[in-house]
Scaffold this active site. Structure first.
Site, mmCIF file in Angstrom:
data_model
loop_
_atom_site.group_PDB
_atom_site.id
_atom_site.type_symbol
_atom_site.label_atom_id
_atom_site.label_comp_id
_atom_site.label_asym_id
_atom_site.label_seq_id
_atom_site.Cartn_x
_atom_site.Cartn_y
_atom_site.Cartn_z
ATOM 1 N N HIS A 122 -23.031 -3.779 -9.136
ATOM 2 C CA HIS A 122 -24.450 -3.686 -9.076
ATOM 3 C C HIS A 122 -25.320 -5.049 -9.786
ATOM 4 C CE1 HIS A 122 -24.224 0.535 -7.582
ATOM 5 N NE2 HIS A 122 -24.090 0.031 -7.106
ATOM 6 N N GLY A 191 -17.235 9.079 -14.360
ATOM 7 C CA GLY A 191 -18.714 9.251 -14.886
ATOM 8 C C GLY A 191 -19.945 8.311 -14.191
HETATM 9 P P1 NAD Z 1 -23.925 7.671 -11.345
HETATM 10 O O1 NAD Z 1 -23.412 7.754 -10.212
HETATM 11 O O2 NAD Z 1 -23.598 6.508 -11.998
HETATM 12 O O3 NAD Z 1 -23.302 9.161 -11.726
HETATM 13 C C1 NAD Z 1 -23.853 9.604 -13.536
HETATM 14 C C2 NAD Z 1 -22.467 10.408 -14.037
HETATM 15 O O4 NAD Z 1 -22.466 10.143 -15.066
HETATM 16 C C3 NAD Z 1 -22.904 12.537 -12.962
HETATM 17 O O5 NAD Z 1 -21.953 12.674 -11.928
HETATM 18 C C4 NAD Z 1 -22.551 12.680 -14.585
HETATM 19 O O6 NAD Z 1 -22.473 13.664 -14.592
HETATM 20 C C5 NAD Z 1 -21.583 11.950 -15.264
HETATM 21 N N1 NAD Z 1 -22.056 12.030 -16.473
HETATM 22 C C6 NAD Z 1 -22.885 12.113 -17.195
HETATM 23 N N2 NAD Z 1 -22.538 12.089 -18.363
HETATM 24 C C7 NAD Z 1 -21.391 11.941 -18.776
HETATM 25 C C8 NAD Z 1 -19.957 11.738 -19.684
HETATM 26 N N3 NAD Z 1 -20.527 11.710 -21.482
HETATM 27 N N4 NAD Z 1 -19.090 11.594 -19.475
HETATM 28 C C9 NAD Z 1 -17.941 11.480 -18.340
HETATM 29 N N5 NAD Z 1 -18.960 11.448 -17.053
HETATM 30 C C10 NAD Z 1 -21.024 11.993 -17.260
HETATM 31 O O7 NAD Z 1 -25.599 7.900 -10.892
HETATM 32 P P2 NAD Z 1 -26.849 7.256 -11.510
HETATM 33 O O8 NAD Z 1 -27.572 7.610 -12.992
HETATM 34 O O9 NAD Z 1 -27.712 8.198 -10.964
HETATM 35 O O10 NAD Z 1 -26.350 5.783 -11.688
HETATM 36 C C11 NAD Z 1 -26.346 5.045 -10.441
HETATM 37 C C12 NAD Z 1 -26.729 3.643 -10.386
HETATM 38 O O11 NAD Z 1 -27.598 2.942 -10.820
HETATM 39 C C13 NAD Z 1 -25.397 3.357 -10.958
HETATM 40 O O12 NAD Z 1 -24.469 3.201 -10.453
HETATM 41 C C14 NAD Z 1 -25.397 2.160 -11.407
HETATM 42 O O13 NAD Z 1 -25.251 1.280 -11.194
HETATM 43 C C15 NAD Z 1 -26.895 2.174 -12.541
HETATM 44 N N6 NAD Z 1 -27.315 3.111 -13.638
HETATM 45 C C16 NAD Z 1 -26.991 2.221 -14.938
HETATM 46 C C17 NAD Z 1 -26.330 2.231 -16.130
HETATM 47 C C18 NAD Z 1 -25.481 1.751 -17.080
HETATM 48 O O14 NAD Z 1 -24.973 0.415 -16.412
HETATM 49 N N7 NAD Z 1 -25.174 2.024 -17.800
HETATM 50 C C19 NAD Z 1 -27.201 3.522 -16.298
HETATM 51 C C20 NAD Z 1 -28.116 4.583 -15.650
HETATM 52 C C21 NAD Z 1 -27.906 3.888 -14.085
#
Ligand code: NAD
Length: 251
Positions: A122, A191
């Site tokens: 992404h 995650g």
């Molecule tokens: P996602 O599909 O990435 O889901 C997040 C998952 O993390 C959930 O299933 C949740 O149960 C799990 N989770 C939460 N805390 C956790 C922990 N401490 N350890 C392990 N697992 C844990 O979904 P989203 O948040 O909707 O994100 C969608 C897209 O948005 C991502 O694919 C990305 O492109 C973008 N995004 C990126 C970031 C980043 O770069 N850090 C943050 C938020 C969203």
């Protein structure tokens, strides 16, 4: 508890014996670095309107989009450091126990931890693209005091180099990720809900090509029931720390 311990041991043993371990990571791996997920409790979408990250809206109202982008991706994400889960993946790569990472994250934390082969499905929020010329520049280059930021040399609107809703996946990352999914004999999913298409298809392609699936998540995901061979329910940093210790001791 005992059951989780034995599953962690099983996961470490599968990794130790494999030839081509790869990881597929989502927002959950960065939660313990202080970056919220988009969905779920206290997710980014609880506070902000996803419309702000739609490409058409951005092009028509860059100032409004940029106000939100600045808050989420520069103020929240800017200070974040890799956590233990990122570190163990980097140590595994150094020792030859992990070959490649496909990440849906845009936070650059895998590279900050030291991983060299990271396919960014992404994009990456640390960079900007000039919408006029396509030039890629470091995000630090932009003047965020005057929104929207404009390239001083070209006059073009600057856009973060991550995928907005309505944009396609970068072709090279997509192609490389498909190849990883075909090569991996173990895929470590950390995650991710498995809800964001087309990234969510990577694990099933790996499974169809014979990979064992080890999944870490605080909650069951779309993969847990039908796809995962070993599901470790817990925080990414705690699960990866324990896997790392077992790999060290070779047990
Ligand atoms: P996602 O599909 O990435 O889901 C997040 C998952 O993390 C959930 O299933 C949740 O149960 C799990 N989770 C939460 N805390 C956790 C922990 N401490 N350890 C392990 N697992 C844990 O979904 P989203 O948040 O909707 O994100 C969608 C897209 O948005 C991502 O694919 C990305 O492109 C973008 N995004 C990126 C970031 C980043 O770069 N850090 C943050 C938020 C969203």
């Amino acid at each position: 508890m005992e059951d989780l311990k034995s599953k962690i041991k099983e996961a470490a043993s599968i990794i130790q014996k494999a030839n081509y371990v790869c990881a597929f990571t989502g927002a959950g791996i960065s939660v313990e670095s202080g970056i919220p997920t988009f969905r779920g409790d206290d997710g980014i979408w609880d506070k902000y309107d996803p419309l702000m990250l739609e490409i058409q809206y951005f092009l028509e109202h860059p100032e409004k989009s940029w106000k939100v982008i600045k808050e989420i991706f520069f103020e929240t994400l800017g200070e974040a450091k890799p956590n233990r889960a990122h570190e163990v993946l980097a140590e595994m790569e150094k020792r030859g126990l992990l070959k490649e990472i496909i990440t849906q994250n845009i936070d650059n934390l895998h590279q900050d931890a030291g991983n060299k082969i990271v396919h960014e499905f992404h994009g990456n929020a640390r960079y900007l693209i000039c919408t006029k010329t396509g030039e890629r520049l470091a995000a630090a280059y932009a003047d965020l005091n005057a929104l929207p930021p404009i390239h001083p040399a070209t006059g073009g609107l600057l856009k973060p180099d991550f995928i907005f809703f309505g944009e396609g996946i970068p072709a090279d990352a997509f192609q490389a990720s498909l190849e990883v999914a075909k090569k991996a004999d173990v895929l470590l999913i950390i995650g991710t809900t498995g809800e964001v298409m087309p990234a969510s298809q990577i694990p099933s392609i790996a499974k169809d090509n014979g990979a064992k699936i080890i999944e870490i998540n605080t909650e069951p995901s779309n993969y847990t029931a039908g796809l995962s061979d070993v599901f470790l329910q817990g925080k990414a940093s705690e699960m990866m720390d324990q896997i790392g210790d077992m790999l060290d001791s070779g047990s």
